[in-house]
Design an enzyme around this catalytic site. Structure first.
Site, PDB file in Angstrom:
ATOM      1  N   ASP A 127       0.826  -1.199   0.000  1.00 42.36           N
ATOM      2  CA  ASP A 127       0.000   0.000   0.000  1.00 42.36           C
ATOM      3  C   ASP A 127       0.866   1.258   0.000  1.00 42.36           C
ATOM      4  O   ASP A 127       1.920   1.300   0.632  1.00 42.36           O
ATOM      5  CB  ASP A 127      -0.903  -0.025   1.237  1.00 42.36           C
ATOM      6  CG  ASP A 127      -1.967   1.046   1.213  1.00 42.36           C
ATOM      7  OD1 ASP A 127      -2.670   1.152   0.197  1.00 42.36           O
ATOM      8  OD2 ASP A 127      -2.088   1.778   2.211  1.00 42.36           O
TER       9      ASP A 127
ATOM     10  N   GLU B 175       1.083  -0.442  -5.005  1.00 46.49           N
ATOM     11  CA  GLU B 175      -0.080   0.456  -5.106  1.00 46.49           C
ATOM     12  C   GLU B 175       0.457   1.854  -5.415  1.00 46.49           C
ATOM     13  O   GLU B 175       0.909   2.574  -4.527  1.00 46.49           O
ATOM     14  CB  GLU B 175      -0.868   0.424  -3.798  1.00 46.49           C
ATOM     15  CG  GLU B 175      -2.190   1.191  -3.844  1.00 46.49           C
ATOM     16  CD  GLU B 175      -2.035   2.655  -3.487  1.00 46.49           C
ATOM     17  OE1 GLU B 175      -2.136   3.499  -4.415  1.00 46.49           O
ATOM     18  OE2 GLU B 175      -1.816   2.961  -2.312  1.00 46.49           O
TER      19      GLU B 175
ATOM     20  N   ASP C 167     -11.368   1.249  -1.878  1.00 45.61           N
ATOM     21  CA  ASP C 167     -11.626   2.653  -1.555  1.00 45.61           C
ATOM     22  C   ASP C 167     -12.633   3.308  -2.495  1.00 45.61           C
ATOM     23  O   ASP C 167     -13.040   4.448  -2.249  1.00 45.61           O
ATOM     24  CB  ASP C 167     -10.318   3.449  -1.611  1.00 45.61           C
ATOM     25  CG  ASP C 167      -9.459   3.264  -0.371  1.00 45.61           C
ATOM     26  OD1 ASP C 167     -10.014   2.962   0.696  1.00 45.61           O
ATOM     27  OD2 ASP C 167      -8.233   3.420  -0.477  1.00 45.61           O
TER      28      ASP C 167
END
Length: 519
Positions: A306, A353, A406
């Site tokens: 992430d 990411e 998200d």
């Protein structure tokens, strides 16, 4: 340019994004038990190779898997309680409070009240054994010895946190505010008992998740995990290792993490996580980070890293700032981190990411590392042909999504997007927009990206009611669960369609191979 450090994504395949807490089942939350195995069986039948999950750690404030009490520990709510009951650690009657919880969502407050008394009774029975353990390997003693570096501070942290009615560690009495002193003083008996419950919870989690992963691998399904770049301030990691973070003499953050204004927020995102003291990590050969990656890699076949751009430069926000607008970019560890990682864990499979504000140094870091980045189809429409998320710009070494955890679902996005974006999507994909969710699925499958991952909610053609997380929203996230009826509806024609789509687009899975997973 030199040869990329990592070069693992070399075959086209498809996956589904679903956090296991969103599975159906009678325990108030999805777990690593029967329903997870049934879902894996369906994935295999649909020609799907990957199951992507969100972080598997124990959730804290806001119930977010991206704000965990530990960067190493597992989420106790994912334990297969029916397995513990089958070994006599839980009575069937003791599960009744969980059966009364909602099936159509997760009520985290009610779950907390019902779950932990059950685990406390299980721990009492478990540790009353002369040599605690469950059938097979490892024994509890073997597990505790292997994971002692993170397990000991974590269970003590959780015991003391419970003793202090859930307050943050910097609000505890002085001897308990630091792990190095807390481990040398007499700990209240209540805290010791709670720590013992968490010892069983971690032993059970690692056993159950490893058994589940082994089942998935025998079916040809691989697990793509998720590793948040930052840790929560109120975590065992910061409590036990304050020297690894940018803290002042009082143990408070000098600055905190977030991102500048972006697609999701005009004032940026103020995450509040403490920032790493990267020179200290470098001086220790990144040992904490590499052990974190190693432990998490035992639970998954690949890991999504992430906020990858934070390794190039991270957004540093003054600790007292009301929002993220007054931050500044500070240089991260860069390629040296990944060079050392490639030497120590050369077989590690990572997805970067790389969403958000991406500049040339981030692009160079991604290229030099060789890690696959991410593309999100919902970000592609409403502009012009230069938008990098449009499929004609996609590259092979990347992962394509309609949307991530998200984002809204594809149907929800289409309903709330402006007409310019909707019209752009219809004209680009040459569709009417009447079935935009499946239009996005097909666009992802036909993309040049070697891995296409579809949120389950899109396969179920669900709207915004199935959105899992809204960034910047403090509460109400992570609660969505699918139903057994919805999963049954995927069988038959939908399964056959997806399997055929995988064949047509070169995403059919390899033949499954049995694997041995070490706890």
């Amino acid at each position: 340019m030199a040869r990329p450090l990592f070069n693992w994504l070399n075959q086209r395949s498809a996956g589904v994004l679903l956090h296991p807490t969103s599975l159906p089942g009678p325990m108030g939350i999805g777990n690593a038990g029967k329903e997870a195995r049934l879902f894996v069986d369906w994935l295999a039948g649909a020609g799907i190779t990957w199951w992507q999950v969100c972080p598997l750690g124990p959730t804290g404030y806001g119930d977010s898997p991206y704000q965990c009490f530990s960067a190493f520990a597992g989420n106790p709510y994912l334990i297969d309680l029916e397995d513990l009951a089958s070994h006599g650690l839980i009575l069937d009657s003791e599960l009744a409070p969980l059966f009364r919880l909602p099936w159509d969502g997760v009520d985290f407050g009610a779950l907390y009240q019902a779950f932990w008394p059950i685990m406390a009774r299980a721990a009492e029975r478990f540790f009353s054994q002369p040599n605690p353990g469950l059938p097979g390997e490892p024994t509890y003693a073997e597990f505790a010895a292997e994971h002692s570096a993170w397990l000991e501070p974590y269970v003590l942290f959780m015991g003391l946190k419970s003793f202090h009615q859930g307050s943050c560690w910097w609000e505890w009495e002085k001897p308990f505010q630091h792990y190095q002193t807390a481990r040398t003083v007499v700990v209240p008996a209540e805290a010791e008992l709670t720590a013992r419950v968490h010892r069983l919870a971690q032993y059970a989690f690692f056993r159950h998740w490893s058994a589940f992963k082994a089942h998935a691998n025998t079916k040809g399904v691989k697990i793509l995990g998720d590793l948040p770049i930052f840790t929560a301030m109120d975590s065992a990691d910061v409590w036990a290792n304050p020297e690894l973070f940018q803290l002042n003499a009082k143990g408070k953050p000098k600055a905190v993490a977030g991102v500048p204004p972006d697609y999701f927020s005009a004032t940026g995102q103020l995450w509040g996580n403490p920032l790493y003291d990267w020179p200290v990590h470098a001086a220790q050969d990144y040992s904490w980070w590499f052990e974190r990656l190693r432990v998490n890699a035992t639970l998954c076949d690949a890991l999504r890293l992430d906020h990858f751009r934070g390794f190039s430069a991270y957004w540093s926000i003054p600790a007292n700032a009301p929002d993220a607008r007054k931050g500044k970019w500070v240089k991260g560890p860069g390629i040296e981190f990944f060079k050392q990682l490639a030497k120590k864990q050369p077989g590690l499979r990572i997805v970067a990411e790389d969403l958000g504000e991406i500049d040339e140094p981030v692009r160079e870091l991604l290229e030099e590392s060789g890690l696959p980045g991410m593309k999100v189809l919902q970000f592609a429409f409403g502009g012009d042909a230069a938008n990098p998320y449009l499929p004609h710009h996609h590259t092979a070494n990347a992962v394509i999504y309609p949307g991530t955890h998200d984002n809204d679902t594809s149907l929800g996005w289409y309903k709330t997007a402006n007409e310019k974006a909707r019209d752009h999507a219809r004209r680009y994909l040459r569709v009417s927009g009447e079935d935009i969710g499946w239009d996005f699925v097909r666009a992802c499958y036909t993309s040049p990206c070697r891995l296409a991952i579809i949120p389950l909610a899109d396969l179920l053609s669900l709207g915004s009611e199935a959105r899992l997380n809204t960034p910047g929203q403090a509460s109400g996230n992570w609660q969505w669960r699918c139903t057994r009826e919805q999963l049954r509806g995927l069988r038959g024609p939908t399964t056959a369609y997806l399997r055929d789509l995988a064949v047509l687009t070169g995403r059919e899975p390899e033949a499954p191979k049995a694997t041995e997973t070490k706890v």
